[in-house]
Enzyme design. Structure first.
Site, short mmCIF file in Angstrom:
data_model
loop_
_atom_site.label_atom_id
_atom_site.label_comp_id
_atom_site.label_asym_id
_atom_site.label_seq_id
_atom_site.Cartn_x
_atom_site.Cartn_y
_atom_site.Cartn_z
N SER A 203 0.82 -1.21 0.00
CA SER A 203 0.00 0.00 0.00
C SER A 203 0.85 1.26 0.00
O SER A 203 0.52 2.25 -0.65
CB SER A 203 -0.95 -0.01 1.20
OG SER A 203 -1.93 -1.01 1.06
N ASP A 204 1.97 1.24 0.73
CA ASP A 204 2.89 2.38 0.69
C ASP A 204 3.47 2.57 -0.71
O ASP A 204 3.55 3.69 -1.22
CB ASP A 204 4.05 2.14 1.67
CG ASP A 204 3.70 2.56 3.09
OD1 ASP A 204 2.86 3.45 3.27
OD2 ASP A 204 4.29 1.99 4.03
N LEU A 205 3.89 1.48 -1.32
CA LEU A 205 4.52 1.57 -2.63
C LEU A 205 3.51 1.96 -3.71
O LEU A 205 3.83 2.71 -4.64
CB LEU A 205 5.19 0.25 -2.97
CG LEU A 205 6.33 -0.14 -2.02
CD1 LEU A 205 6.81 -1.55 -2.30
CD2 LEU A 205 7.48 0.85 -2.13
#
Length: 431
Positions: A203-205
Site C-alpha cells: 500500500s505504501d509503494l
C-alpha cells in the site's frame, strides 16, 4: 558527461551551491559519474517525507534526474535510518533502499530559522512532497496554502492514510491497515487459510507510485497554465484502485471475491504447482495454450475432456482439474518442466527466492541491480529504476546521503553566507 548534481531550469534561480551545478558528488562511483541527464533534470523537489511512501516517490523523481532535497531532523533523520538490522556500514538497509540520488538537508523545523530556511527553499522548488498526518504540515506553516501563496506554480503532493477529505482524514495511516481495509488481504492467501498481507509494503509503494503519476500530470498541466496544484494521495484509495477486475467481478455478480492462493479466480490452470524438487508458476491464459500444455505434460486427452475443454469449464471444474495436474507435475524436477513448457510456448516461470531473483540473468541484463560507492557502507548494491527511456534514461547517480551531508551546500545555494551557516549550526537549527 558529468553527474547532473542539481536541476537548474535556464534562467531560474534554483538553490544550487556555487560551482555545484555539475560535477561528481562525494561518494559517487566513477562508473556513475557519466550517467546521462534524466528527463526531470530541470526540476527541484523539496522532500519533506519519511519512511517509505514519500521517499519511494521522491527517489523515483530523483532517478529521473530531479534534484531532490531531503529535509531531515538534525541528530535523528528519517526514522528508517534506525530501522535495523540489517545494517550496511552505519546505515539501515531499509533507509538505503529508497533514498539514493538525493541531497540531505538536516534542519530543525521547530526552530524559527530552520523553518524560514525551508520556506525559502520552497519558494524556489517545483515540487514539494510530504506524508505527515493531515494537518501537521499546516501547523508547521508548510501547508499547501502557505507555500503556494509564495510560489503559485508549486506542485504540492501529500500522501496520507486516508486522504485530505472524508471522516477519517485526520487519522494516521499505516500500510498494513490500508491493505486490510482495501479488500486486498481478503483475496490474498490460501483458500482455507487466513487473510495475508503482501510480502512487501504494497500500500505504501502503490501510494508512492500514484504520487509520482499525479506529480507528473500536474507538472504537465502547469506547462500550459503556469499554475501549480495540490496532489492528494491516499494509501487506502491507491490500494482500492488495485482491486480492478476483482472489484469488477463483484459489481457484475454481487458475489464477494474469495482467496485463491496463487490461483486466478477466472482462469485455470493459472497458479503455482509443486514439482519433484520445487515450485513453478504456470499461466495457461487461453484454450490454445491449454492444448499446448496438455501435450507438453503428456496428457493430450485432458484437452478433449468435456470438463476441461474450454476455460469456463476448467474454472467450474477447478477442484477436479488441479489435483490431476499436481500429480503430473510432481513427477519431474523444476528444470525439466521449465524447459518442456517453455519449448511448447506455455508461459512458465520458477518461483524464486529474493536471492535468486536478484541473480536472474534477465533481471541482470535489464540493469535492475546497480552498484554505487557509499561513504560508510562501501560498495552498495541497490535496485534500479524500472523505467526505460531511450534518450534520457533514469540512472543511479549518487548513494543515499548521510544525515545533513548537503546542508551547507543547499543553504549556500539559497544565498546564506558562511557566517550564517556557522550561526545556524551553533544554534542547532542546522545539522
Amino acid at each position: 558527461m558529468t553527474v547532473h548534481q542539481t536541476g537548474v531550469r535556464p534562467g531560474a534561480a534554483h538553490p544550487v551551491a556555487p560551482g555545484a551545478a555539475r560535477g561528481t558528488a562525494p561518494g559517487t562511483s566513477p562508473d556513475q559519474s557519466s550517467a546521462p541527464e534524466g528527463p526531470l533534470r530541470d526540476l527541484v523537489v523539496l522532500d519533506l517525507s519519511r519512511i517509505l511512501s514519500g521517499p519511494f516517490a521522491t527517489m523515483t523523481l530523483a532517478d529521473l534526474g530531479a534534484d531532490v532535497i531531503k529535509v531531515e531532523q538534525p541528530g535523528h533523520g528519517d526514522d528508517t535510518r534506525q530501522w535495523g538490522p540489517p545494517f550496511q556500514g552505519e546505515e539501515a538497509a531499509y533507509y538505503l533502499s529508497v533514498n539514493r540520488n538525493k541531497r540531505s538537508l538536516a534542519v530543525d523545523l521547530k526552530s524559527e530559522e530552520g523553518l524560514a530556511a525551508v520556506r525559502r527553499l520552497a519558494r524556489r522548488a517545483d515540487v514539494v512532497v510530504e506524508n505527515f498526518r493531515p494537518g501537521t504540515a499546516q501547523r508547521l506553516g508548510l501547508g499547501y496554502e502557505d507555500l503556494a501563496a509564495e510560489n503559485p506554480g508549486l506542485i504540492y503532493a501529500s500522501i496520507s492514510g486516508y486522504g485530505q477529505t472524508g471522516p477519517e482524514a485526520s487519522s494516521a495511516g499505516y500500510d498494513a491497515i490500508a491493505q486490510a481495509r482495501s479488500g486486498i488481504m481478503s483475496v490474498t492467501g490460501e483458500t482455507d487459510g487466513p487473510p495475508v498481507r503482501f510480502g512487501v509494503s504494497g500500500s505504501d509503494l502503490i501510494a508512492g507510485t500514484w504520487a509520482v503519476i499525479g506529480i507528473l500530470a500536474a507538472l504537465h498541466e502547469r506547462d500550459r497554465t503556469g499554475r501549480g496544484q495540490w496532489v492528494d494521495i491516499s494509501l487506502l484509495d491507491g490500494s482500492v484502485s488495485w482491486l480492478t477486475y476483482v472489484a469488477s467481478g463483484y459489481f457484475a455478480s454481487g458475489e464477494t471475491p474469495k482467496r485463491y492462493g496463487s490461483a486466478h479466480p477466472t482462469i485455470a490452470p493459472y497458479q503455482a504447482f509443486p514439482t519433484a524438487d520445487g515450485w513453478i508458476m504456470v499461466a495457461v491464459g487461453n484454450d490454445g495454450l491449454w492444448r499446448r500444455f496438455t501435450d507438453a505434460v503428456g496428457r493430450p486427452d485432458l484437452a478433449e475432456d468435456p470438463r476441461f475443454r474450454a476455460n469456463p469449464l476448467r474454472v467450474a471444474h477447478r477442484d477436479e482439474l488441479i489435483p490431476l495436474l499436481e500429480e503430473i507435475l510432481r513427477t519431474r524436477p523444476t528444470a525439466d518442466w521449465l524447459a518442456a513448457l517453455a519449448d511448447a510456448g506455455v508461459p512458465v516461470g520458477p518461483i524464486q527466492t529474493v536471492a535468486e531473483a536478484v541473480r536472474d540473468p534477465q533481471v541482470l541484463a535489464r540493469g535492475m541491480v546497480a552498484e554505487i560507492e557509499h561513504p560508510t557502507a562501501g560498495r552498495l548494491r541497490t535496485l534500479a529504476c524500472p523505467i526505460r527511456l531511450t534518450r534520457t534514461p533514469a540512472a543511479v547517480r549518487t548513494p543515499p546521503p548521510l544525515l545533513g551531508q548537503h546542508s551547507d551546500e543547499v543553504l549556500a545555494g539559497l544565498g546564506y553566507s558562511q557566517d550564517d551557516l556557522e550561526r545556524l549550526h551553533a544554534t542547532g537549527a542546522l545539522g
